[in-house]
Structures are given as C-alpha cells and as structure tokens.
Design a protein around this motif. Structure first.
Motif, PDB file in Angstrom:
ATOM      1  N   HIS A 216       0.852  -1.196   0.000  1.00 34.63           N
ATOM      2  CA  HIS A 216       0.000   0.000   0.000  1.00 34.63           C
ATOM      3  C   HIS A 216       0.884   1.241   0.000  1.00 34.63           C
ATOM      4  CE1 HIS A 216      -3.532   2.447   0.697  1.00 34.63           C
ATOM      5  NE2 HIS A 216      -2.857   3.092   1.629  1.00 34.63           N
ATOM      6  N   GLN A 217       0.681   2.120  -0.972  1.00 34.27           N
ATOM      7  CA  GLN A 217       1.473   3.349  -1.070  1.00 34.27           C
ATOM      8  C   GLN A 217       0.643   4.612  -0.840  1.00 34.27           C
ATOM      9  OE1 GLN A 217       4.840   3.457  -1.282  1.00 34.27           O
ATOM     10  NE2 GLN A 217       4.686   1.245  -1.066  1.00 34.27           N
ATOM     11  N   GLY A 218      -0.647   4.480  -0.731  1.00 36.85           N
ATOM     12  CA  GLY A 218      -1.509   5.650  -0.565  1.00 36.85           C
ATOM     13  C   GLY A 218      -1.522   6.159   0.863  1.00 36.85           C
ATOM     14  N   ALA A 219      -2.376   7.138   1.067  1.00 34.94           N
ATOM     15  CA  ALA A 219      -2.544   7.716   2.400  1.00 34.94           C
ATOM     16  C   ALA A 219      -3.204   6.705   3.328  1.00 34.94           C
ATOM     17  CB  ALA A 219      -3.409   8.976   2.310  1.00 34.94           C
ATOM     18  N   VAL A 220      -2.914   6.837   4.591  1.00 32.96           N
ATOM     19  CA  VAL A 220      -3.552   6.016   5.615  1.00 32.96           C
ATOM     20  C   VAL A 220      -4.142   6.978   6.630  1.00 32.96           C
ATOM     21  CG1 VAL A 220      -3.222   4.305   7.435  1.00 32.96           C
ATOM     22  CG2 VAL A 220      -1.958   4.103   5.276  1.00 32.96           C
ATOM     23  N   LYS A 221      -5.447   7.000   6.700  1.00 29.13           N
ATOM     24  CA  LYS A 221      -6.118   7.865   7.657  1.00 29.13           C
ATOM     25  C   LYS A 221      -6.661   7.008   8.791  1.00 29.13           C
ATOM     26  CE  LYS A 221     -10.238   7.806   4.894  1.00 29.13           C
ATOM     27  NZ  LYS A 221     -11.456   7.423   5.063  1.00 29.13           N
ATOM     28  N   SER A 222      -6.754   7.625   9.916  1.00 25.54           N
ATOM     29  CA  SER A 222      -7.322   6.919  11.054  1.00 25.54           C
ATOM     30  C   SER A 222      -8.837   6.852  10.871  1.00 25.54           C
ATOM     31  CB  SER A 222      -6.976   7.654  12.343  1.00 25.54           C
ATOM     32  OG  SER A 222      -7.417   6.919  13.445  1.00 25.54           O
ATOM     33  N   PRO A 223      -9.420   5.663  10.928  1.00 27.09           N
ATOM     34  CA  PRO A 223     -10.877   5.530  10.741  1.00 27.09           C
ATOM     35  C   PRO A 223     -11.664   5.874  12.001  1.00 27.09           C
ATOM     36  CG  PRO A 223      -9.878   3.379  11.000  1.00 27.09           C
ATOM     37  CD  PRO A 223      -8.751   4.378  11.023  1.00 27.09           C
ATOM     38  N   THR A 224     -11.403   7.054  12.535  1.00 23.77           N
ATOM     39  CA  THR A 224     -12.028   7.469  13.783  1.00 23.77           C
ATOM     40  C   THR A 224     -13.547   7.506  13.695  1.00 23.77           C
ATOM     41  OG1 THR A 224     -10.066   8.781  14.278  1.00 23.77           O
ATOM     42  CG2 THR A 224     -12.034   9.275  15.543  1.00 23.77           C
ATOM     43  N   TYR A 225     -14.086   7.949  12.573  1.00 25.88           N
ATOM     44  CA  TYR A 225     -15.544   8.078  12.453  1.00 25.88           C
ATOM     45  C   TYR A 225     -16.208   6.851  11.846  1.00 25.88           C
ATOM     46  CZ  TYR A 225     -14.739  12.799  13.917  1.00 25.88           C
ATOM     47  OH  TYR A 225     -14.358  13.883  14.652  1.00 25.88           O
ATOM     48  N   THR A 226     -15.494   6.135  10.993  1.00 23.34           N
ATOM     49  CA  THR A 226     -16.073   4.939  10.369  1.00 23.34           C
ATOM     50  C   THR A 226     -15.804   3.683  11.188  1.00 23.34           C
ATOM     51  OG1 THR A 226     -14.082   4.612   9.037  1.00 23.34           O
ATOM     52  CG2 THR A 226     -15.879   5.897   8.042  1.00 23.34           C
ATOM     53  N   LEU A 227     -14.930   3.763  12.143  1.00 26.81           N
ATOM     54  CA  LEU A 227     -14.492   2.683  13.038  1.00 26.81           C
ATOM     55  C   LEU A 227     -13.568   1.663  12.375  1.00 26.81           C
ATOM     56  CD1 LEU A 227     -17.627   1.904  15.237  1.00 26.81           C
ATOM     57  CD2 LEU A 227     -15.730   3.437  15.713  1.00 26.81           C
ATOM     58  N   VAL A 228     -13.751   1.387  11.082  1.00 25.76           N
ATOM     59  CA  VAL A 228     -12.880   0.419  10.422  1.00 25.76           C
ATOM     60  C   VAL A 228     -12.647   0.836   8.975  1.00 25.76           C
ATOM     61  CG1 VAL A 228     -14.769  -1.159   9.769  1.00 25.76           C
ATOM     62  CG2 VAL A 228     -12.442  -2.038   9.978  1.00 25.76           C
ATOM     63  N   GLU A 229     -11.419   0.671   8.536  1.00 27.44           N
ATOM     64  CA  GLU A 229     -11.045   0.930   7.149  1.00 27.44           C
ATOM     65  C   GLU A 229     -10.451  -0.364   6.602  1.00 27.44           C
ATOM     66  OE1 GLU A 229     -10.787   3.066   3.721  1.00 27.44           O
ATOM     67  OE2 GLU A 229     -11.526   3.912   5.596  1.00 27.44           O
ATOM     68  N   PRO A 230     -11.112  -0.982   5.622  1.00 29.64           N
ATOM     69  CA  PRO A 230     -10.572  -2.223   5.048  1.00 29.64           C
ATOM     70  C   PRO A 230      -9.584  -1.916   3.915  1.00 29.64           C
ATOM     71  CG  PRO A 230     -12.756  -1.806   4.184  1.00 29.64           C
ATOM     72  CD  PRO A 230     -12.461  -0.686   5.144  1.00 29.64           C
ATOM     73  N   TYR A 231      -8.554  -2.718   3.824  1.00 22.02           N
ATOM     74  CA  TYR A 231      -7.568  -2.624   2.748  1.00 22.02           C
ATOM     75  C   TYR A 231      -7.463  -4.000   2.103  1.00 22.02           C
ATOM     76  CZ  TYR A 231      -6.129   1.790   4.877  1.00 22.02           C
ATOM     77  OH  TYR A 231      -6.117   3.061   5.377  1.00 22.02           O
ATOM     78  N   GLU A 232      -7.890  -4.087   0.863  1.00 24.63           N
ATOM     79  CA  GLU A 232      -7.789  -5.329   0.095  1.00 24.63           C
ATOM     80  C   GLU A 232      -6.545  -5.204  -0.774  1.00 24.63           C
ATOM     81  OE1 GLU A 232      -9.763  -8.038   0.270  1.00 24.63           O
ATOM     82  OE2 GLU A 232     -11.090  -7.136   1.756  1.00 24.63           O
ATOM     83  N   LEU A 233      -5.461  -5.777  -0.354  1.00 18.26           N
ATOM     84  CA  LEU A 233      -4.189  -5.663  -1.053  1.00 18.26           C
ATOM     85  C   LEU A 233      -3.832  -6.994  -1.694  1.00 18.26           C
ATOM     86  CD1 LEU A 233      -2.505  -3.727   1.861  1.00 18.26           C
ATOM     87  CD2 LEU A 233      -3.415  -2.738  -0.249  1.00 18.26           C
ATOM     88  N   ALA A 234      -2.950  -6.980  -2.650  1.00 12.54           N
ATOM     89  CA  ALA A 234      -2.569  -8.207  -3.347  1.00 12.54           C
ATOM     90  C   ALA A 234      -1.997  -9.242  -2.385  1.00 12.54           C
ATOM     91  CB  ALA A 234      -1.555  -7.890  -4.449  1.00 12.54           C
ATOM     92  N   GLN A 235      -1.269  -8.783  -1.379  1.00 19.39           N
ATOM     93  CA  GLN A 235      -0.586  -9.706  -0.465  1.00 19.39           C
ATOM     94  C   GLN A 235      -1.327  -9.967   0.843  1.00 19.39           C
ATOM     95  OE1 GLN A 235       3.408  -8.324   0.191  1.00 19.39           O
ATOM     96  NE2 GLN A 235       3.629  -7.681  -1.930  1.00 19.39           N
ATOM     97  N   ALA A 236      -2.329  -9.165   1.133  1.00 19.79           N
ATOM     98  CA  ALA A 236      -3.010  -9.328   2.419  1.00 19.79           C
ATOM     99  C   ALA A 236      -4.319  -8.548   2.449  1.00 19.79           C
ATOM    100  CB  ALA A 236      -2.113  -8.845   3.561  1.00 19.79           C
ATOM    101  N   ARG A 237      -5.184  -8.971   3.352  1.00 17.99           N
ATOM    102  CA  ARG A 237      -6.402  -8.238   3.666  1.00 17.99           C
ATOM    103  C   ARG A 237      -6.192  -7.683   5.076  1.00 17.99           C
ATOM    104  NH1 ARG A 237     -10.215 -12.112   4.054  1.00 17.99           N
ATOM    105  NH2 ARG A 237     -10.257 -12.298   1.804  1.00 17.99           N
ATOM    106  N   VAL A 238      -6.280  -6.360   5.188  1.00 20.17           N
ATOM    107  CA  VAL A 238      -6.017  -5.705   6.467  1.00 20.17           C
ATOM    108  C   VAL A 238      -7.241  -4.879   6.858  1.00 20.17           C
ATOM    109  CG1 VAL A 238      -4.499  -4.119   7.724  1.00 20.17           C
ATOM    110  CG2 VAL A 238      -3.540  -5.576   5.912  1.00 20.17           C
ATOM    111  N   HIS A 239      -7.659  -5.019   8.117  1.00 21.34           N
ATOM    112  CA  HIS A 239      -8.746  -4.223   8.664  1.00 21.34           C
ATOM    113  C   HIS A 239      -8.141  -3.327   9.742  1.00 21.34           C
ATOM    114  CE1 HIS A 239     -11.468  -6.808   6.541  1.00 21.34           C
ATOM    115  NE2 HIS A 239     -11.087  -7.863   7.247  1.00 21.34           N
TER     116      HIS A 239
END
Length: 167
Positions: free
Chosen positions: A51-74
């Motif tokens: 992942h090369q993009g911005a990473v924001k804290s999901p303070t209001y949404t509670l969770v931000e999912p990242y579907e990456l080629a090598q991993a799924r990160v919540h």
C-alpha cells in the motif's frame, strides 16, 4: 521487546518490518496517547503489503478495510466507540474472525467484546521520538516477535544504520 524510535521515518520502518513478520494475519492492538503514532505505525504495516496511498485513522467509520494483493487488512480505530456492542453492528465479529490482519487502535474501548490479541504494541512519547513496547499475547504473537527480532538483528534491517535502542 522495547524499541526507541528517533523519528516518524523510523516508526514507519518498524511498521514495515512488523508487517512482514505478521505475514498478513493476526490481531494487533495499538495503545498510546493521542499523537503517539498508532496510525503512523499502521501506515508502515500497510506498506509491507504494497500500500502506497494515504492512511487515515478511521475514527468516524471505526474500520477501514484494505484489500491488497498480499493481504487483507482491517484497520480499526475505536476512539469514538460509545459501547463495545457497536462492533457487532458494523460486522466486527466477521471481520475479526477472517483470515486477515486486524490492527486495532484504542482497544480498551472494545474491552469485553474484542478477542485476545496476538500482539500488543504500546507506544509512548519519548522526545524527540517515540518508544514502542511490543508484547506477545499468544503463541502466534511469540512467533511474530521472534521473526521481528531476527529481522532487527540483521545488518540490513529496517532500523539498520540508526542508533535505535532495541532491547
């Protein structure tokens, strides 16, 4: 494991090494006061999986999912969670039960509902940088710390060429 990190770049680098050691699975709890660098460390973890993009804290949404080629990160941020049961309403049980990596900021807000972490990372301000205290809570967590320690011992590790204090 205790690490003293001189600056934000070192914190991101540690996150990358930690991400590789986690191999895309497990539960990591991040604890520390506001500004201690929980989201910064998460940015490094995500970089380990491309992942090369911005990473924001999901303070209001509670969770931000990242579907990456090598991993799924919540990436969870429970700072604004009113009641741990709210995690049920956002599908938390399913997200935490998947074969994914779950990084959870402010885990105390989900106490009594969250499952046990594999790894606990406590960040604190230690001017001019930060201190990270990593502790394993499960056998998987101990394996992760062993892989991370082996990585940090290498001369070309993520923290190579710095005067970081590792103990």
């Amino acid at each position: 494991m205790r690490l003293r990190l001189a600056d934000e770049d070192r914190q991101v680098a540690l996150g990358e090494c930690l991400g590789r050691a986690l191999a895309g699975q497990g539960r990591v709890y991040l604890e520390g006061e506001l500004g201690a660098g929980k989201t910064t460390l998460t940015r490094g973890i995500l970089r380990a999986y491309g992942h090369q993009g911005a990473v924001k804290s999901p303070t209001y949404t509670l969770v931000e999912p990242y579907e990456l080629a090598q991993a799924r990160v919540h990436h969870f941020d429970l700072y604004r969670l009113g009641d741990p049961e709210e995690l049920e309403f956002i599908g938390g049980r399913d997200l935490l039960g998947e074969e994914a990596l779950c990084v959870i900021e402010w885990p105390a807000r989900g106490e009594g509902w969250l499952p046990r972490p594999d790894l606990w990372v406590r960040l604190s301000l230690q001017p001019p940088g930060r201190q990270a205290l990593l502790s394993a809570e499960t056998a998987r967590g101990r394996e992760v710390l062993e892989r991370l320690a082996a990585e940090l011992a290498r001369p070309d590790s993520c923290l190579a060429g710095t005067d970081e204090d590792v103990s």
